[in-house]
Design an enzyme around this catalytic site. Structure first.
Site, short mmCIF file in Angstrom:
data_model
loop_
_atom_site.label_atom_id
_atom_site.label_comp_id
_atom_site.label_asym_id
_atom_site.label_seq_id
_atom_site.Cartn_x
_atom_site.Cartn_y
_atom_site.Cartn_z
N PRO A 88 8.43 -3.70 23.42
CG PRO A 88 7.21 -5.18 24.71
CD PRO A 88 8.08 -5.05 23.54
CD GLU A 115 8.25 -14.86 26.76
OE1 GLU A 115 7.90 -13.63 27.80
OE2 GLU A 115 7.06 -15.37 26.36
NE ARG A 153 -0.40 8.66 6.38
CZ ARG A 153 -1.57 8.90 5.54
NH1 ARG A 153 -1.78 7.78 4.89
NH2 ARG A 153 -2.23 9.75 5.55
CG ASP A 168 -0.63 20.15 6.01
OD1 ASP A 168 -0.96 21.00 4.96
OD2 ASP A 168 0.65 19.99 6.15
#
Ligand code: ADE
Length: 248
Positions: A88, A115, A153, A168
């Site tokens: 994060p 953690e 992808r 696109d």
């Protein structure tokens, strides 16, 4: 593209290749995903991979020895790979970041658990930290799977023509237009006439207009950042003139 994932949960990460586009990418050979577990480098009887943080505080941290050994093994397996720590604290993944990552020849995705990980591993072995959003997951695995899916992808030859067109639309920094399939009337709601007209230019214009409107409504930040090119200006003006004329 070769992706090696350093994880304590290899079976979780392997699931990314079980279905959908990542599976197609792996079957076609465009994408190879493998895993290395720090637990395989544990030396003691209990195969320990975590310990308490110096200075106190909640939870446990991944110890440097086993994690560093796993990353080093991954680097040997995939020479020249960029090492990303899923965290994060990282740079938020977005379209540009996915493009850049898909252009790499190989990646090592390191998944933290507990953690977090001992900071010396980040200082010495990690090139970049990547976050998939401003929330804390219980580990980096789901983030790594998101990265793998988004990259798959973009690999050459993986998506068919139709899906490339959808992609696109994101290239143009717009969200997607609404989609409809049969039946043409469902629960009293009809599919927009234009989509059944067979007029491909009109359909494309409708879709472009929808992409502009959807983006302006759902993501005004993206809409303003993109600005209005001549084509968008013309479509919006035509729509405005049309509704002004039909609302009198
Ligand atoms: N690990 C824990 N939380 C994460 C996040 N938001 N993104 C990537 N990896 C994570």
């Amino acid at each position: 593209m070769r992706v090696t994932v350093v994880t304590l949960f290899p079976e979780l990460v392997a699931a990314v290749g079980d279905s959908g586009i990542p599976r197609v990418a792996m079957e076609s050979g465009a994408l190879q995903v493998d895993t290395i577990s720090p637990r395989d480098f544990a030396v003691n009887r209990h195969r320990t991979v975590d310990d308490r943080p110096f200075g106190g505080g909640p939870g446990m941290l991944m110890i440097p020895e086993t994690l560093a050994a796993a990353i080093s093994a991954a680097k040997k397996r995939t020479i020249g790979a960029r090492v990303l720590l899923m965290s994060p604290q990282g740079r938020r993944l977005d379209r540009a970041a996915v493009h850049a990552l898909a252009d790499e020849a190989a990646l090592i995705l390191v998944c933290g658990r507990y953690e977090g990980i001992d900071h010396r591993v980040i200082d010495t072995l990690v090139d970049e930290q990547v976050s998939i959003g401003d929330y804390v997951l219980s580990g980096g695995e789901l983030g790594a799977m998101v990265v793998i899916d988004a990259i798959a992808r973009r690999l050459p030859g993986v998506l068919g023509d139709a899906e490339s067109v959808v992609q696109d639309s994101f290239e143009a920094q717009l969200l997607d237009h609404p989609h409809y399939t049969r039946p043409d009337v469902w629960q009293g709601m009809a599919v927009p006439d234009v989509l059944r007209s067979g007029d491909h230019r009109a359909i494309e214009a409708w879709r472009e207009l929808q992409r502009l409107c959807v983006t302006a409504t759902a993501r005004p930040d993206l809409f303003y950042q993109r600005g209005l090119d001549e084509r968008a200006r013309a479509l919006l003006t035509a729509e405005w003139l049309h509704s002004a004329a039909t609302n009198v």
